[in-house]
Design a protein around this motif. Structure first.
Motif, PDB file in Angstrom:
ATOM      1  N   ASP A   6     -14.281   1.185 -18.066  1.00  0.00           N
ATOM      2  CA  ASP A   6     -15.685   0.777 -18.196  1.00  0.00           C
ATOM      3  C   ASP A   6     -15.801  -0.171 -19.375  1.00  0.00           C
ATOM      4  N   SER A  63     -24.997   3.016 -16.982  1.00  0.00           N
ATOM      5  CA  SER A  63     -24.104   1.865 -17.093  1.00  0.00           C
ATOM      6  C   SER A  63     -22.813   2.127 -16.328  1.00  0.00           C
ATOM      7  N   ARG A  64     -22.287   3.349 -16.431  1.00  0.00           N
ATOM      8  CA  ARG A  64     -21.055   3.703 -15.727  1.00  0.00           C
ATOM      9  C   ARG A  64     -21.221   3.542 -14.219  1.00  0.00           C
ATOM     10  N   TYR A  73     -16.418  -4.416 -20.171  1.00  0.00           N
ATOM     11  CA  TYR A  73     -16.876  -5.654 -19.545  1.00  0.00           C
ATOM     12  C   TYR A  73     -15.752  -6.662 -19.359  1.00  0.00           C
ATOM     13  N   GLU A 133     -24.589  -7.343 -15.066  1.00  0.00           N
ATOM     14  CA  GLU A 133     -25.721  -7.492 -15.988  1.00  0.00           C
ATOM     15  C   GLU A 133     -25.274  -8.162 -17.292  1.00  0.00           C
ATOM     16  N   TYR A 134     -24.077  -7.846 -17.720  1.00  0.00           N
ATOM     17  CA  TYR A 134     -23.495  -8.464 -18.913  1.00  0.00           C
ATOM     18  C   TYR A 134     -23.439  -9.979 -18.747  1.00  0.00           C
ATOM     19  N   LEU A 191     -24.658   6.290 -21.652  1.00  0.00           N
ATOM     20  CA  LEU A 191     -24.089   5.216 -20.841  1.00  0.00           C
ATOM     21  C   LEU A 191     -23.850   5.618 -19.388  1.00  0.00           C
ATOM     22  N   TRP A 221     -28.926  -0.423 -22.426  1.00  0.00           N
ATOM     23  CA  TRP A 221     -27.844   0.540 -22.252  1.00  0.00           C
ATOM     24  C   TRP A 221     -27.314   0.552 -20.820  1.00  0.00           C
ATOM     25  N   ASN A 222     -28.160   0.186 -19.869  1.00  0.00           N
ATOM     26  CA  ASN A 222     -27.782   0.292 -18.455  1.00  0.00           C
ATOM     27  C   ASN A 222     -27.277  -1.040 -17.913  1.00  0.00           C
ATOM     28  N   ALA A 223     -26.289  -1.618 -18.596  1.00  0.00           N
ATOM     29  CA  ALA A 223     -25.722  -2.901 -18.163  1.00  0.00           C
ATOM     30  C   ALA A 223     -24.289  -2.706 -17.702  1.00  0.00           C
ATOM     31  N   GLY A 224     -24.024  -3.078 -16.456  1.00  0.00           N
ATOM     32  CA  GLY A 224     -22.663  -3.146 -15.956  1.00  0.00           C
ATOM     33  C   GLY A 224     -22.137  -4.557 -16.129  1.00  0.00           C
ATOM     34  N   GLN A 233     -25.671  -2.671 -25.190  1.00  0.00           N
ATOM     35  CA  GLN A 233     -25.161  -1.406 -25.725  1.00  0.00           C
ATOM     36  C   GLN A 233     -25.114  -1.484 -27.258  1.00  0.00           C
TER      37      GLN A 233
END
Length: 359
Positions: free
Chosen positions: A16, A79-80, A18, A263-264, A76, A257-260, A244
């Motif tokens: 996990d 996000s995971r 980026y 989203e990054y 997270l 916080w909820n970025a995969g 994050q």
């Protein structure tokens, strides 16, 4: 009948993280764009997998550390899910027991696949499972460190000498390979630079709808970097968005916080400024022609060799934060020479990759 149009890729693809997930996607996509069927080999590195989720909690010593890690894992969790979704939507995976006869080449890279500190010297990243040495290729592979300890040199040398072709993504790695094998190897771009922007447009999402912000992304918390970001916010009047970050050392920012991975990429693509100490944060900033600032990490052997290499390659050392300062805080970046270097190096890197696969 063998399909010699298939290419396997083994890399750090399921952490996990980026940079890891995005370079894995980019490597697969770059190979596909060259006209091959590209498959990511679903290898799980025990050392890396122990650093995420429940295993990370169990690995902590002391109640305080365990509680802090539990809190981070819970924070997270959304996000995971996004990381898992990104991999599900964008990877073409094959199991480790695939038929190697059907494959033209097996590629390891990019990411820090040759960094023993990260992988625990996992031999899969040296393609020890590949029966035919002529199929072994390392492309844009990184050590992430400036030198190999004396007691590991023979082991590294034995592994690397079995490769048909090697290309690396940082200048220091050229010297390491030369020292270990006597071979001169080419410098290539990180795969995240090798695919066109529309490929990134196809996979990015925007979790934050406002524009005109500063993205702050840290792989290790830095007070001097935070101070710089807050000073930049004061001078520009822009809000800071933190992708994050540290739970204990919070600062004046809106936290996402909820970025995969998708989203990054979206957050960097739509930012006005990027402040980071991350290699891929820097890479995506350059790729998207963003005004950015990069600070080297306190621990030299962690990732600074690749950060320095990328800044030097594009002639962008003036964007480095030193002791929390940069005299060019409000200066624009002339991206015309940067993009010329990028386009020329992208073409050269893809030609090297194509030649490695075909030879």
């Amino acid at each position: 009948m063998s399909n010699k149009n298939k290419v396997g890729v083994i890399t750090i693809h399921d952490a996990d993280n980026y940079g890891s997930d995005l370079q894995a996607y980019a490597t697969q996509k770059a190979v596909e764009n060259l006209g091959y069927e590209s498959y990511i080999i679903d290898h799980v590195c025990k050392k890396i997998s122990s650093e995420y989720g429940i295993k990370r909690i169990l690995a902590q010593k002391g109640i305080k550390s365990k509680l802090e890690t539990v809190l981070r894992v819970l924070t997270l969790r959304n996000s995971r899910k996004m990381f898992i979704e990104f991999r599900k939507n964008n990877y073409r995976l094959i199991k480790e027991d695939f038929d190697q006869e059907e494959f033209k080449k097996i590629i390891v890279g990019s990411d820090q696949v040759f960094n023993y500190k990260i992988t625990g010297m996992d031999k899969a990243y040296f393609l020890d499972f590949v029966k035919d040495n002529d199929k072994k290729v390392a492309f844009s592979s990184s050590f992430g460190i400036s030198k190999i300890p004396e007691d590991l040199k023979k082991e590294y040398s034995d592994c690397l000498n079995k490769f048909k072709h090697i290309a690396v993504r940082e200048k220091q790695a050229i010297n390491i390979i030369k020292d270990l094998t006597g071979k001169e190897v080419p410098l290539v771009l990180d795969p995240t630079f090798l695919i066109p922007k529309n490929d990134w447009d196809a996979v990015c999402n925007m979790p934050y709808k406002e524009t005109g912000y500063i993205v702050c992304y840290q792989i290790a918390h830095s007070k001097t970097l935070v101070d710089f970001a807050e000073e930049l916010a004061k001078k520009t009047g822009k809000k800071i968005i933190s992708i994050q970050g540290s739970l204990r050392q919070r600062f004046n920012a809106k936290y996402i916080w909820n970025a995969g991975p998708a989203e990054y990429v979206g957050l960097i693509k739509n930012a006005d400024y990027v402040v980071t100490n991350s290699f891929h944060g820097t890479a995506f900033s350059i790729n998207f022609n963003k005004k950015f600032f990069t600070e080297l990490l306190p621990s030299f052997e962690k990732t600074n060799s690749r950060l320095e290499s990328i800044l030097d390659l594009f002639g962008l050392r003036e964007r480095q934060i030193i002791n929390g300062k940069n005299d060019n805080m409000l200066a624009e970046i002339n991206y015309e020479p940067v993009n010329k270097i990028l386009n020329d190096k992208r073409k050269e890197s893809l030609e090297i990759l194509k030649n490695f696969i075909e030879d």
